[in-house]
Design a protein around this motif. Structure first.
Motif, PDB file in Angstrom:
ATOM      1  N   ARG A 192       7.314   4.137  -7.553  1.00 51.09           N
ATOM      2  CA  ARG A 192       6.693   4.285  -8.875  1.00 51.09           C
ATOM      3  C   ARG A 192       5.293   3.686  -8.892  1.00 51.09           C
ATOM      4  O   ARG A 192       4.369   4.249  -9.494  1.00 51.09           O
ATOM      5  N   ALA A 193       5.132   2.551  -8.204  1.00 53.95           N
ATOM      6  CA  ALA A 193       3.805   1.928  -8.130  1.00 53.95           C
ATOM      7  C   ALA A 193       2.832   2.827  -7.377  1.00 53.95           C
ATOM      8  O   ALA A 193       1.655   2.938  -7.758  1.00 53.95           O
TER       9      ALA A 193
ATOM     10  N   GLU B 103      10.692  12.830  -7.735  1.00 49.21           N
ATOM     11  CA  GLU B 103      10.574  11.764  -8.716  1.00 49.21           C
ATOM     12  C   GLU B 103      10.692  10.409  -8.019  1.00 49.21           C
ATOM     13  O   GLU B 103      11.602  10.202  -7.209  1.00 49.21           O
ATOM     14  N   PRO B 104       9.772   9.481  -8.308  1.00 52.71           N
ATOM     15  CA  PRO B 104       9.871   8.143  -7.707  1.00 52.71           C
ATOM     16  C   PRO B 104      11.011   7.354  -8.348  1.00 52.71           C
ATOM     17  O   PRO B 104      11.104   7.248  -9.562  1.00 52.71           O
ATOM     18  N   ARG B 105      11.885   6.810  -7.537  1.00 48.24           N
ATOM     19  CA  ARG B 105      13.050   6.085  -8.060  1.00 48.24           C
ATOM     20  C   ARG B 105      12.950   4.583  -7.819  1.00 48.24           C
ATOM     21  O   ARG B 105      13.382   3.793  -8.644  1.00 48.24           O
ATOM     22  N   GLN B 106      12.370   4.199  -6.715  1.00 42.54           N
ATOM     23  CA  GLN B 106      12.243   2.780  -6.426  1.00 42.54           C
ATOM     24  C   GLN B 106      10.937   2.241  -7.006  1.00 42.54           C
ATOM     25  O   GLN B 106       9.983   2.998  -7.233  1.00 42.54           O
TER      26      GLN B 106
ATOM     27  N   ILE C 281      -1.817   6.675  -7.574  1.00 40.18           N
ATOM     28  CA  ILE C 281      -2.379   8.016  -7.373  1.00 40.18           C
ATOM     29  C   ILE C 281      -2.917   8.573  -8.687  1.00 40.18           C
ATOM     30  O   ILE C 281      -4.037   9.108  -8.748  1.00 40.18           O
ATOM     31  N   ILE C 282      -2.134   8.453  -9.755  1.00 35.72           N
ATOM     32  CA  ILE C 282      -2.561   8.976 -11.056  1.00 35.72           C
ATOM     33  C   ILE C 282      -3.805   8.249 -11.552  1.00 35.72           C
ATOM     34  O   ILE C 282      -4.752   8.863 -12.052  1.00 35.72           O
ATOM     35  N   GLU C 283      -3.827   6.924 -11.395  1.00 32.76           N
ATOM     36  CA  GLU C 283      -4.986   6.138 -11.829  1.00 32.76           C
ATOM     37  C   GLU C 283      -6.232   6.519 -11.034  1.00 32.76           C
ATOM     38  O   GLU C 283      -7.320   6.664 -11.595  1.00 32.76           O
ATOM     39  N   ALA C 284      -6.079   6.679  -9.728  1.00 30.86           N
ATOM     40  CA  ALA C 284      -7.215   7.083  -8.893  1.00 30.86           C
ATOM     41  C   ALA C 284      -7.708   8.471  -9.294  1.00 30.86           C
ATOM     42  O   ALA C 284      -8.923   8.712  -9.386  1.00 30.86           O
ATOM     43  N   GLY C 285      -6.779   9.390  -9.546  1.00 27.23           N
ATOM     44  CA  GLY C 285      -7.165  10.733  -9.975  1.00 27.23           C
ATOM     45  C   GLY C 285      -7.911  10.711 -11.291  1.00 27.23           C
ATOM     46  O   GLY C 285      -8.910  11.432 -11.475  1.00 27.23           O
ATOM     47  N   ALA C 286      -7.463   9.881 -12.235  1.00 31.43           N
ATOM     48  CA  ALA C 286      -8.133   9.786 -13.534  1.00 31.43           C
ATOM     49  C   ALA C 286      -9.555   9.256 -13.371  1.00 31.43           C
ATOM     50  O   ALA C 286     -10.488   9.744 -14.023  1.00 31.43           O
TER      51      ALA C 286
ATOM     52  N   LEU D  29      -4.476   5.398   0.178  1.00 29.61           N
ATOM     53  CA  LEU D  29      -3.318   6.021   0.802  1.00 29.61           C
ATOM     54  C   LEU D  29      -3.763   7.146   1.721  1.00 29.61           C
ATOM     55  O   LEU D  29      -4.891   7.634   1.627  1.00 29.61           O
ATOM     56  N   SER D  30      -2.863   7.597   2.560  1.00 31.88           N
ATOM     57  CA  SER D  30      -3.124   8.811   3.321  1.00 31.88           C
ATOM     58  C   SER D  30      -2.867  10.009   2.422  1.00 31.88           C
ATOM     59  O   SER D  30      -2.084   9.931   1.459  1.00 31.88           O
ATOM     60  N   VAL D  31      -3.519  11.121   2.707  1.00 35.49           N
ATOM     61  CA  VAL D  31      -3.293  12.313   1.892  1.00 35.49           C
ATOM     62  C   VAL D  31      -1.854  12.792   2.050  1.00 35.49           C
ATOM     63  O   VAL D  31      -1.274  13.377   1.118  1.00 35.49           O
ATOM     64  N   GLY D  32      -1.243  12.498   3.207  1.00 35.64           N
ATOM     65  CA  GLY D  32       0.164  12.847   3.398  1.00 35.64           C
ATOM     66  C   GLY D  32       1.066  12.094   2.438  1.00 35.64           C
ATOM     67  O   GLY D  32       2.054  12.650   1.940  1.00 35.64           O
ATOM     68  N   SER D  33       0.736  10.833   2.148  1.00 34.42           N
ATOM     69  CA  SER D  33       1.521  10.064   1.186  1.00 34.42           C
ATOM     70  C   SER D  33       1.395  10.670  -0.207  1.00 34.42           C
ATOM     71  O   SER D  33       2.371  10.722  -0.958  1.00 34.42           O
ATOM     72  N   LEU D  34       0.187  11.114  -0.536  1.00 34.82           N
ATOM     73  CA  LEU D  34      -0.010  11.761  -1.842  1.00 34.82           C
ATOM     74  C   LEU D  34       0.845  13.024  -1.944  1.00 34.82           C
ATOM     75  O   LEU D  34       1.494  13.266  -2.966  1.00 34.82           O
ATOM     76  N   TYR D  35       0.858  13.817  -0.870  1.00 31.95           N
ATOM     77  CA  TYR D  35       1.597  15.083  -0.896  1.00 31.95           C
ATOM     78  C   TYR D  35       3.111  14.885  -0.970  1.00 31.95           C
ATOM     79  O   TYR D  35       3.840  15.830  -1.277  1.00 31.95           O
ATOM     80  N   GLN D  36       3.582  13.692  -0.678  1.00 34.58           N
ATOM     81  CA  GLN D  36       5.010  13.436  -0.855  1.00 34.58           C
ATOM     82  C   GLN D  36       5.418  13.587  -2.318  1.00 34.58           C
ATOM     83  O   GLN D  36       6.565  13.919  -2.622  1.00 34.58           O
ATOM     84  N   TYR D  37       4.460  13.330  -3.216  1.00 38.18           N
ATOM     85  CA  TYR D  37       4.767  13.362  -4.653  1.00 38.18           C
ATOM     86  C   TYR D  37       4.092  14.529  -5.374  1.00 38.18           C
ATOM     87  O   TYR D  37       4.665  15.086  -6.318  1.00 38.18           O
ATOM     88  N   PHE D  38       2.888  14.903  -4.924  1.00 40.90           N
ATOM     89  CA  PHE D  38       2.146  15.960  -5.604  1.00 40.90           C
ATOM     90  C   PHE D  38       1.765  17.024  -4.586  1.00 40.90           C
ATOM     91  O   PHE D  38       0.982  16.758  -3.666  1.00 40.90           O
TER      92      PHE D  38
END
Length: 201
Positions: free
Chosen positions: A11-12, A4-7, A17-22, A44-53
């Motif tokens: 969160r941004a 879960e993003p806390r900072q 990521i969600i907006e790009a996916g949509a 972003l790098s795909v590694g950054s995406l995988y940190q959350y999803f």
């Protein structure tokens, strides 16, 4: 989500990521939806995406959850008290159409192509409970009585009518058609204020 993003920065990043996916789902469909494309679109790098999803299925779940939250936000904003049935329904329908117009192709993919998790089919989910309670309150308000079984069914049918018309309009590319909006408002507002008496056969 993996974490879960806390900072605020995290969160941004998740929102990007969600907006790009949509956008990718809306423009390219499920067949063109990959985590690499999402990461690239988000800058972003795909590694950054995988940190959350951890995979694209978890990202789809987040996109669908955000859409449901957007719908609830419209409902929470559309007050019932002090408005005629037609005014209330107009505000609600216009808000729902706006919520579905940002990425109009997204909703066809979410409805027809992307996997649906069992939780979204649960009639007792937190979303469904709040969603239907809102329509039940509207029926009770405009029919000026305590809800009976017919009224509760009416609330369910009104929610299905609005969902069905708007989702099919998104599929057909007619969300912005003024006739779709005006006729949906007329249909729902007349039924909402109806007493619910069953005509004799």
């Amino acid at each position: 989500m993996r974490k879960e993003p806390r900072q605020a920065r995290s969160r941004a990043t998740v929102e990007m990521i969600i907006e790009a996916g949509a956008r990718i789902l809306s423009n390219e469909g499920w067949a063109g939806f990959t985590t690499n494309k999402v990461a690239d679109t988000a800058g972003l790098s795909v590694g950054s995406l995988y940190q959350y999803f951890p995979d694209k299925l978890s990202l789809i779940e987040a996109i669908r959850r955000r859409h449901l939250n957007d719908c609830l936000a419209v409902m929470r904003k559309c007050q019932i008290e002090g408005l005629t049935a037609a005014q209330f329904v107009a505000n609600l329908v216009q808000g729902m159409i706006a919520a579905h117009s940002t990425c109009p192709g997204l909703h066809r993919v979410l409805l027809d192509d992307a996997p649906i998790f069992d939780g979204y089919m649960n009639p007792n989910s937190t979303f469904e409970v709040e969603y239907l309670a809102y329509y039940e309150k509207a029926v009770a308000t405009y029919r000026r009585r305590e809800l009976d079984m017919i009224d509760r069914t009416a609330a369910l049918l009104i929610s299905d009518a609005i969902d069905g018309v708007i989702h099919n309009a998104a599929r057909r590319g007619t969300l912005r058609d003024p006739a779709v909006q005006s006729e949906l408002i007329r249909l729902v507002s007349l039924y909402l204020a109806d007493g619910g008496e069953v005509a004799a056969p």
